[in-house]
Enzyme design. Sequence first.
Site, PDB file in Angstrom:
ATOM      1  N   ASN A  95     -15.373 -16.029  15.896  1.00  0.00           N
ATOM      2  CA  ASN A  95     -15.707 -15.109  16.987  1.00  0.00           C
ATOM      3  C   ASN A  95     -17.068 -14.483  16.658  1.00  0.00           C
ATOM      4  OD1 ASN A  95     -15.818 -13.208  18.965  1.00  0.00           O
ATOM      5  ND2 ASN A  95     -14.004 -12.067  18.305  1.00  0.00           N
ATOM      6  N   ARG A 147      -8.696   8.980  18.018  1.00  0.00           N
ATOM      7  CA  ARG A 147      -8.067   9.826  16.990  1.00  0.00           C
ATOM      8  C   ARG A 147      -8.775  11.175  16.898  1.00  0.00           C
ATOM      9  NH1 ARG A 147      -7.977   4.605  13.248  1.00  0.00           N
ATOM     10  NH2 ARG A 147      -9.826   4.318  14.527  1.00  0.00           N
ATOM     11  N   ARG A 158     -14.339 -18.493  20.069  1.00  0.00           N
ATOM     12  CA  ARG A 158     -14.184 -17.577  21.201  1.00  0.00           C
ATOM     13  C   ARG A 158     -15.538 -17.414  21.870  1.00  0.00           C
ATOM     14  NH1 ARG A 158     -14.774 -11.757  21.699  1.00  0.00           N
ATOM     15  NH2 ARG A 158     -13.457 -10.983  23.391  1.00  0.00           N
ATOM     16  N   GLY A 218      -3.670   1.356  22.671  1.00  0.00           N
ATOM     17  CA  GLY A 218      -2.410   0.973  23.318  1.00  0.00           C
ATOM     18  C   GLY A 218      -1.292   0.760  22.311  1.00  0.00           C
ATOM     19  N   GLU A 219      -1.657   0.236  21.137  1.00  0.00           N
ATOM     20  CA  GLU A 219      -0.643  -0.029  20.113  1.00  0.00           C
ATOM     21  C   GLU A 219      -0.289   1.217  19.308  1.00  0.00           C
ATOM     22  OE1 GLU A 219      -2.188  -3.294  17.703  1.00  0.00           O
ATOM     23  OE2 GLU A 219      -2.712  -4.366  19.535  1.00  0.00           O
ATOM     24  N   ASN A 220      -1.261   2.127  19.166  1.00  0.00           N
ATOM     25  CA  ASN A 220      -1.077   3.232  18.212  1.00  0.00           C
ATOM     26  C   ASN A 220      -0.881   4.612  18.804  1.00  0.00           C
ATOM     27  OD1 ASN A 220      -1.365   1.975  15.536  1.00  0.00           O
ATOM     28  ND2 ASN A 220      -3.315   1.313  16.398  1.00  0.00           N
ATOM     29  N   HIS A 259     -11.164  -9.651  28.304  1.00  0.00           N
ATOM     30  CA  HIS A 259      -9.965  -9.546  27.451  1.00  0.00           C
ATOM     31  C   HIS A 259      -8.896 -10.553  27.871  1.00  0.00           C
ATOM     32  CE1 HIS A 259     -11.225  -5.105  26.808  1.00  0.00           C
ATOM     33  NE2 HIS A 259     -11.599  -5.805  25.762  1.00  0.00           N
ATOM     34  N   ASP A 280     -13.858   7.773  19.416  1.00  0.00           N
ATOM     35  CA  ASP A 280     -12.591   7.370  18.797  1.00  0.00           C
ATOM     36  C   ASP A 280     -11.466   8.307  19.240  1.00  0.00           C
ATOM     37  OD1 ASP A 280     -10.404   7.004  16.934  1.00  0.00           O
ATOM     38  OD2 ASP A 280     -11.818   5.876  15.706  1.00  0.00           O
ATOM     39  N   LYS A 313     -16.846 -12.947  13.082  1.00  0.00           N
ATOM     40  CA  LYS A 313     -15.504 -12.764  12.517  1.00  0.00           C
ATOM     41  C   LYS A 313     -14.854 -14.135  12.376  1.00  0.00           C
ATOM     42  CE  LYS A 313     -14.734  -8.425  14.875  1.00  0.00           C
ATOM     43  NZ  LYS A 313     -14.278  -8.092  16.200  1.00  0.00           N
ATOM     44  N   ARG A 318     -18.073   3.404  27.144  1.00  0.00           N
ATOM     45  CA  ARG A 318     -18.417   2.860  28.466  1.00  0.00           C
ATOM     46  C   ARG A 318     -17.804   3.711  29.569  1.00  0.00           C
ATOM     47  NH1 ARG A 318     -16.559  -3.197  27.029  1.00  0.00           N
ATOM     48  NH2 ARG A 318     -16.661  -2.702  24.820  1.00  0.00           N
ATOM     49  N   GLU A 348      -5.706 -12.070  19.317  1.00  0.00           N
ATOM     50  CA  GLU A 348      -6.571 -13.021  20.021  1.00  0.00           C
ATOM     51  C   GLU A 348      -6.848 -14.250  19.151  1.00  0.00           C
ATOM     52  OE1 GLU A 348      -8.926  -9.482  20.699  1.00  0.00           O
ATOM     53  OE2 GLU A 348      -9.499 -10.297  22.644  1.00  0.00           O
ATOM     54  N   HIS A 350      -4.791  -3.275  28.056  1.00  0.00           N
ATOM     55  CA  HIS A 350      -5.486  -3.492  26.779  1.00  0.00           C
ATOM     56  C   HIS A 350      -6.382  -2.274  26.585  1.00  0.00           C
ATOM     57  CE1 HIS A 350      -7.759  -6.102  23.791  1.00  0.00           C
ATOM     58  NE2 HIS A 350      -8.574  -5.060  23.961  1.00  0.00           N
TER      59      HIS A 350
HETATM   60  P1  AMP Z   1      -9.827  -1.845  19.193  1.00  0.00           P
HETATM   61  O1  AMP Z   1     -11.087  -1.955  20.012  1.00  0.00           O
HETATM   62  O2  AMP Z   1      -8.675  -2.547  19.796  1.00  0.00           O
HETATM   63  O3  AMP Z   1     -10.043  -2.187  17.740  1.00  0.00           O
HETATM   64  O4  AMP Z   1      -9.440  -0.286  19.207  1.00  0.00           O
HETATM   65  C1  AMP Z   1     -10.197   0.669  18.524  1.00  0.00           C
HETATM   66  C2  AMP Z   1      -9.849   2.048  19.039  1.00  0.00           C
HETATM   67  O5  AMP Z   1      -8.431   2.266  18.990  1.00  0.00           O
HETATM   68  C3  AMP Z   1     -10.443   3.165  18.201  1.00  0.00           C
HETATM   69  O6  AMP Z   1     -11.732   3.478  18.579  1.00  0.00           O
HETATM   70  C4  AMP Z   1      -9.465   4.300  18.489  1.00  0.00           C
HETATM   71  O7  AMP Z   1      -9.891   4.971  19.655  1.00  0.00           O
HETATM   72  C5  AMP Z   1      -8.154   3.629  18.779  1.00  0.00           C
HETATM   73  N1  AMP Z   1      -7.208   3.748  17.660  1.00  0.00           N
HETATM   74  C6  AMP Z   1      -7.122   2.984  16.569  1.00  0.00           C
HETATM   75  N2  AMP Z   1      -6.120   3.424  15.754  1.00  0.00           N
HETATM   76  C7  AMP Z   1      -5.582   4.492  16.356  1.00  0.00           C
HETATM   77  C8  AMP Z   1      -4.512   5.401  16.035  1.00  0.00           C
HETATM   78  N3  AMP Z   1      -3.802   5.267  14.916  1.00  0.00           N
HETATM   79  N4  AMP Z   1      -4.241   6.387  16.913  1.00  0.00           N
HETATM   80  C9  AMP Z   1      -4.938   6.517  18.044  1.00  0.00           C
HETATM   81  N5  AMP Z   1      -5.952   5.699  18.402  1.00  0.00           N
HETATM   82  C10 AMP Z   1      -6.267   4.698  17.583  1.00  0.00           C
END
Ligand code: AMP
Length: 401
Positions: free
Chosen positions: A7, A285, A90, A333-335, A180, A283, A14, A241, A386, A208
């Site tokens: 990628n 967090r 990719r 979405g996952e965290n 995505h 971010d 990557k 964005r 992915e 996503h």
């Molecule tokens: P990705 O582009 O899928 O790698 O997502 C990165 C973004 O996910 C980061 O900039 C955070 O905003 C968010 N993220 C990652 N880990 C966490 C977490 N433990 N809790 C909340 N948001 C998170």
Amino acid sequence: MNIFVLNAGSSSLKYRLYRMEDHMVLAEGGCERIGIDGRIKYKNHAGFSVREDVSFPDHETAFRKVLAYLTEGDGAVISDLSEINAIGHRVVHGGVRLVHPTRITPDIIREVEDNRDFAPLHSMAQAGVMRLCLKLFPASTFEVVVFDTGFHQTMPPEAYMFGLPYHYYKDYGIRRYGFHGISHSYVSERAAKLLDRDINGIKMVSCHLGNGSSICAIDGGKSVDCSMGFGPVDGIIMGTRSGQVDPTALFYIAKKENLTVDQLSDMISKHSGVLGLSGISSDDRDIEDAMLHGNKQAALTRRIQCYQIRKYIGSYAFIMGRLDVILFTAGLGENSASLREAALQGMENYGVQLDTEKNKATIRGKEGDISKDGSPVRILVIPTNEELKIALDTVKLVENR
Ligand code: AMP
């Protein structure tokens, strides 16, 4: 069968090497700051891990270093490049014609290059790495390209056309492409497996939510609409964005501040979204942390985020005529259990019933159903993968050759 997934970005590369019999990651990592200075991360399945600052004037130097780690020294996982049976690349943008995973030929590479105006930062680097592989690997190595826009080519014209003079579509391919796609297709297939249902009968909205975010309506396994559009800025607010903005507001700002098109593009891509609205960080967090400390700007940013997610889920449920599954994936979405809970509030009467305890427990790479027992709409968290999806698509082509 060993599959090498690549990628490339404008200044990054990557990689992940899979043993497909058990989906084991033999080695993975990435090169960063290519063309600036250079850094490589490499780790293998046996616990070998290294991070090295090296000079990477171009992608070729970086790629040769990756190949050296794979084949030589303490961290090597293969003795020769011929042990890599196939490579899956990719590519961000396939334009209108490049849709399905395809075997790479010089003509395909040229077409990726011809599409460069659609994704200027990525296309040339990706085409360059494909050429490099044709040069460095034995002719027997099967090479495949998978397009991030490909999954969305099933969108109907009413979803992908903009209300501009028609000739812009005909002349320049101006339309919604969606992004995505590899992630949305991976998580939707995984969802059908988890629910033990035929994907053809399921209507899903896939969220996503990462640094870049897109929401996708998936009807019977096919994308029928996506919040990202011609480029990856449309839709909901993201890390930096803006998401959807009335274009007349942009013309107004450009005139007021005498901005060029490039400066305007920079503003909506790099200085907007969560960062621009909160004034704190891109971010999530940091936003959650600031909210806990009573920061009003952070709380407003979160409310906008949740409102927009809800709006897309609602409108996509309507265009599909029913909603069976909501999916959450990618970093946020996952965290972020708190974001998921806030985004889905007030949707109970539409059958979206979240189990708040299951929701809180489903983070850090966990896959799970976070809806209440009996919720008419199933709410799933599925970590995206992915690279694995590209590897699986590559295997399919190898087997059908
Ligand atoms: P990705 O582009 O899928 O790698 O997502 C990165 C973004 O996910 C980061 O900039 C955070 O905003 C968010 N993220 C990652 N880990 C966490 C977490 N433990 N809790 C909340 N948001 C998170």
